[in-house]
Design a protein around this motif. Structure first.
Motif, PDB file in Angstrom:
ATOM      1  N   HIS A 147       5.175   4.779  -8.318  1.00 30.27           N
ATOM      2  CA  HIS A 147       4.553   3.488  -8.611  1.00 30.27           C
ATOM      3  C   HIS A 147       4.381   2.686  -7.313  1.00 30.27           C
ATOM      4  O   HIS A 147       4.979   2.995  -6.283  1.00 30.27           O
ATOM      5  CB  HIS A 147       5.413   2.681  -9.583  1.00 30.27           C
ATOM      6  N   TYR A 148       3.562   1.629  -7.403  1.00 27.99           N
ATOM      7  CA  TYR A 148       3.382   0.707  -6.289  1.00 27.99           C
ATOM      8  C   TYR A 148       4.088  -0.615  -6.615  1.00 27.99           C
ATOM      9  O   TYR A 148       4.309  -0.935  -7.789  1.00 27.99           O
ATOM     10  CB  TYR A 148       1.890   0.481  -6.020  1.00 27.99           C
ATOM     11  N   PRO A 149       4.469  -1.384  -5.594  1.00 22.90           N
ATOM     12  CA  PRO A 149       5.213  -2.627  -5.842  1.00 22.90           C
ATOM     13  C   PRO A 149       4.562  -3.555  -6.860  1.00 22.90           C
ATOM     14  O   PRO A 149       5.252  -4.191  -7.661  1.00 22.90           O
ATOM     15  CB  PRO A 149       5.277  -3.273  -4.457  1.00 22.90           C
ATOM     16  N   SER A 150       3.228  -3.641  -6.842  1.00 24.07           N
ATOM     17  CA  SER A 150       2.528  -4.551  -7.763  1.00 24.07           C
ATOM     18  C   SER A 150       2.699  -4.151  -9.226  1.00 24.07           C
ATOM     19  O   SER A 150       2.459  -4.959 -10.132  1.00 24.07           O
ATOM     20  CB  SER A 150       1.038  -4.590  -7.425  1.00 24.07           C
ATOM     21  N   GLN A 151       3.130  -2.928  -9.467  1.00 21.29           N
ATOM     22  CA  GLN A 151       3.341  -2.452 -10.829  1.00 21.29           C
ATOM     23  C   GLN A 151       4.761  -2.720 -11.332  1.00 21.29           C
ATOM     24  O   GLN A 151       5.085  -2.376 -12.466  1.00 21.29           O
ATOM     25  CB  GLN A 151       3.054  -0.941 -10.900  1.00 21.29           C
ATOM     26  N   LEU A 152       5.590  -3.334 -10.496  1.00 24.24           N
ATOM     27  CA  LEU A 152       6.987  -3.572 -10.848  1.00 24.24           C
ATOM     28  C   LEU A 152       7.254  -5.061 -11.049  1.00 24.24           C
ATOM     29  O   LEU A 152       6.596  -5.914 -10.471  1.00 24.24           O
ATOM     30  CB  LEU A 152       7.918  -3.057  -9.743  1.00 24.24           C
ATOM     31  N   SER A 153       8.268  -5.363 -11.862  1.00 19.46           N
ATOM     32  CA  SER A 153       8.726  -6.739 -12.015  1.00 19.46           C
ATOM     33  C   SER A 153       9.461  -7.181 -10.745  1.00 19.46           C
ATOM     34  O   SER A 153       9.802  -6.360  -9.884  1.00 19.46           O
ATOM     35  CB  SER A 153       9.673  -6.842 -13.217  1.00 19.46           C
ATOM     36  N   GLY A 154       9.754  -8.486 -10.672  1.00  9.06           N
ATOM     37  CA  GLY A 154      10.476  -8.999  -9.507  1.00  9.06           C
ATOM     38  C   GLY A 154      11.834  -8.346  -9.337  1.00  9.06           C
ATOM     39  O   GLY A 154      12.225  -7.971  -8.227  1.00  9.06           O
ATOM     40  N   HIS A 166       0.812  -1.213   0.000  1.00  9.08           N
ATOM     41  CA  HIS A 166       0.000   0.000   0.000  1.00  9.08           C
ATOM     42  C   HIS A 166       0.853   1.274   0.000  1.00  9.08           C
ATOM     43  O   HIS A 166       0.316   2.377  -0.016  1.00  9.08           O
ATOM     44  CB  HIS A 166      -0.921   0.013   1.224  1.00  9.08           C
ATOM     45  N   ARG A 167       2.187   1.107   0.006  1.00  8.28           N
ATOM     46  CA  ARG A 167       3.076   2.259  -0.044  1.00  8.28           C
ATOM     47  C   ARG A 167       3.744   2.342  -1.403  1.00  8.28           C
ATOM     48  O   ARG A 167       4.029   1.318  -2.034  1.00  8.28           O
ATOM     49  CB  ARG A 167       4.153   2.155   1.039  1.00  8.28           C
ATOM     50  N   THR A 168       4.018   3.566  -1.837  1.00  9.59           N
ATOM     51  CA  THR A 168       4.687   3.751  -3.120  1.00  9.59           C
ATOM     52  C   THR A 168       6.137   3.282  -3.032  1.00  9.59           C
ATOM     53  O   THR A 168       6.652   3.015  -1.941  1.00  9.59           O
ATOM     54  CB  THR A 168       4.681   5.227  -3.544  1.00  9.59           C
ATOM     55  N   VAL A 169       6.774   3.196  -4.191  1.00  8.76           N
ATOM     56  CA  VAL A 169       8.186   2.830  -4.246  1.00  8.76           C
ATOM     57  C   VAL A 169       9.014   3.770  -3.378  1.00  8.76           C
ATOM     58  O   VAL A 169       9.873   3.335  -2.601  1.00  8.76           O
ATOM     59  CB  VAL A 169       8.674   2.856  -5.711  1.00  8.76           C
ATOM     60  N   GLN A 170       8.751   5.065  -3.478  1.00  7.00           N
ATOM     61  CA  GLN A 170       9.516   6.030  -2.684  1.00  7.00           C
ATOM     62  C   GLN A 170       9.253   5.852  -1.195  1.00  7.00           C
ATOM     63  O   GLN A 170      10.184   5.905  -0.380  1.00  7.00           O
ATOM     64  CB  GLN A 170       9.177   7.461  -3.102  1.00  7.00           C
ATOM     65  N   GLN A 171       8.011   5.628  -0.823  1.00  6.83           N
ATOM     66  CA  GLN A 171       7.683   5.439   0.588  1.00  6.83           C
ATOM     67  C   GLN A 171       8.327   4.174   1.147  1.00  6.83           C
ATOM     68  O   GLN A 171       8.773   4.147   2.288  1.00  6.83           O
ATOM     69  CB  GLN A 171       6.160   5.390   0.765  1.00  6.83           C
ATOM     70  N   ASN A 172       8.378   3.114   0.334  1.00  6.66           N
ATOM     71  CA  ASN A 172       9.056   1.893   0.746  1.00  6.66           C
ATOM     72  C   ASN A 172      10.546   2.133   0.944  1.00  6.66           C
ATOM     73  O   ASN A 172      11.136   1.684   1.929  1.00  6.66           O
ATOM     74  CB  ASN A 172       8.831   0.778  -0.282  1.00  6.66           C
ATOM     75  N   ALA A 173      11.142   2.851   0.008  1.00  7.09           N
ATOM     76  CA  ALA A 173      12.584   3.116   0.100  1.00  7.09           C
ATOM     77  C   ALA A 173      12.927   3.963   1.317  1.00  7.09           C
ATOM     78  O   ALA A 173      13.999   3.825   1.905  1.00  7.09           O
ATOM     79  CB  ALA A 173      13.069   3.793  -1.173  1.00  7.09           C
ATOM     80  N   ALA A 174      12.004   4.839   1.701  1.00  6.66           N
ATOM     81  CA  ALA A 174      12.253   5.763   2.813  1.00  6.66           C
ATOM     82  C   ALA A 174      11.847   5.194   4.172  1.00  6.66           C
ATOM     83  O   ALA A 174      11.989   5.878   5.194  1.00  6.66           O
ATOM     84  CB  ALA A 174      11.492   7.071   2.568  1.00  6.66           C
TER      85      ALA A 174
END
Length: 347
Positions: A163-170, A123-131
């Motif tokens: 983006h959200y994790p589900s929108q990214l490849s492995g 539920h967190r964006t790529v940036q939020q996950n990284a931070a």
């Protein structure tokens, strides 16, 4: 910290899983096997008598087959698993003696972790996950965003911040995991089978990225894998486990050339030695007057075979940083390509 003092030091580390691990510890210390411990006392031996030094700025790879204890070992470093006995010393401080408050500080500020299954919050964006690590520490939003964007850019994910994790490849999700660990700005990175869930080509890309980052950042990385090719590619120091015990450890090239145990001999027998072994590892002192040419110490043997066109009469001068450090005769190269036959194979 004094030079050559290990960043992480494990001494006499034991882990026994069960309801009364302390009471059965003497049996293991006196030589009771994993099978006998389970049969007689219904306890499982996870680690036994682990002594390992992990140097600052190096990649220590811990490898072994399933059930060897490698993931159990890495989870002891930040006390996600409590040891039955032994010392876990980080920067001169025994982690087993830390209070819960100090342990939280260790996990937040000294060690970051990259997981096999990415462990991103959906539920967190790529940036939020990284931070996330900076958010947990209570840093201001501007610092979080600046640091997260910097490291996302560095791992090749610039433009994917929203983006959200589900929108990214492995592979992209694992890049977020690495960016999150780098954003934490810890000296030590723990990587537990970090690339095992990835397709082979993506896995190779991630290994190359890690080595590129390490060349620049000089982190202390403890990397867990069951893949010998990956271990030989990444490791400055290689630790091989079997049934919770260290079978052999040392510089990977040395282990490949001088396996100390039939288990290790079997492990390394199918490796493409020409691709893995470096010229440096079989270099001899300079004594010849004439050479077929100069070669770089860190090139692999495969490159030298191509250069020599298979001529075993040739001798090359070995160079490192522009200086000659020895010589290599092609006959020695041929000998190095032949693995030692293990006792189990001979039988």
């Amino acid at each position: 910290m004094l030079k050559n003092t290990p960043k992480v030091k494990l001494r006499g580390l034991f882990k026994i899983f069960g309801t009364d691990d302390k009471s059965v510890l003497p049996h293991v210390q006196n030589g009771m096997s994993k099978e006998e411990l389970l049969e007689k006392h219904k306890h499982v031996l996870g680690l036994q008598s682990i002594d390992v030094d992990m140097q600052a700025g190096e990649i220590t790879v811990v490898m072994g087959l399933s059930g060897s204890g490698k993931s159990t070992l890495i989870r002891h470093l930040n006390r996600l698993i409590e040891p039955t006995a032994g010392e876990i010393v980080v920067d001169g401080e025994d982690v087993t003696q830390l209070s819960q408050a100090d342990l939280r500080t260790l996990r937040q500020e000294k060690m970051s972790m990259v997981f096999q299954k990415f462990a991103l919050l959906p539920h967190r964006t790529v940036q939020q996950n990284a931070a996330m690590s900076l958010d947990v520490r209570g840093m201001d939003k501007e610092t979080q965003d600046t640091e997260a964007r910097k490291w996302l850019e560095r791992v090749g994910l610039g433009g994917y911040e929203d983006h959200y994790p589900s929108q990214l490849s492995g592979g992209m999700q694992q890049r977020v995991g690495i960016a999150r660990a780098l954003t934490a700005n810890t000296d030590i990175m723990l990587m537990d089978e970090a690339f095992s869930a990835l397709d082979p080509l993506i896995r190779t890309d991630m290994q190359d990225l890690l080595l590129e980052l390490q060349l620049e950042l000089k982190k202390t990385i403890i990397f867990i894998t069951h893949d010998l090719d990956e271990a030989l590619k990444l490791a400055d120091h290689l630790v091989i486990l079997k049934d919770g015990a260290v079978v052999q450890q040392g510089e990977p090239q040395g282990i490949l050339l001088n396996p100390a145990d039939p288990y290790i001999e079997d492990f390394v027998s199918d490796i493409n030695r020409a691709r893995v072994l470096r010229i440096r590892s079989i270099t001899n002192p300079l004594k010849s007057k004439k050479f077929a040419g100069d070669v770089e110490a860190d090139d692999n043997l495969e490159s030298l075979i191509a250069l020599s066109e298979g001529d075993t009469a040739l001798t090359y001068r070995v160079m490192s940083d522009g200086e000659p450090i020895g010589e290599l005769n092609m006959r020695d190269l041929v000998k190095a390509l032949v693995p030692r036959i293990s006792s189990t194979q001979a039988a």
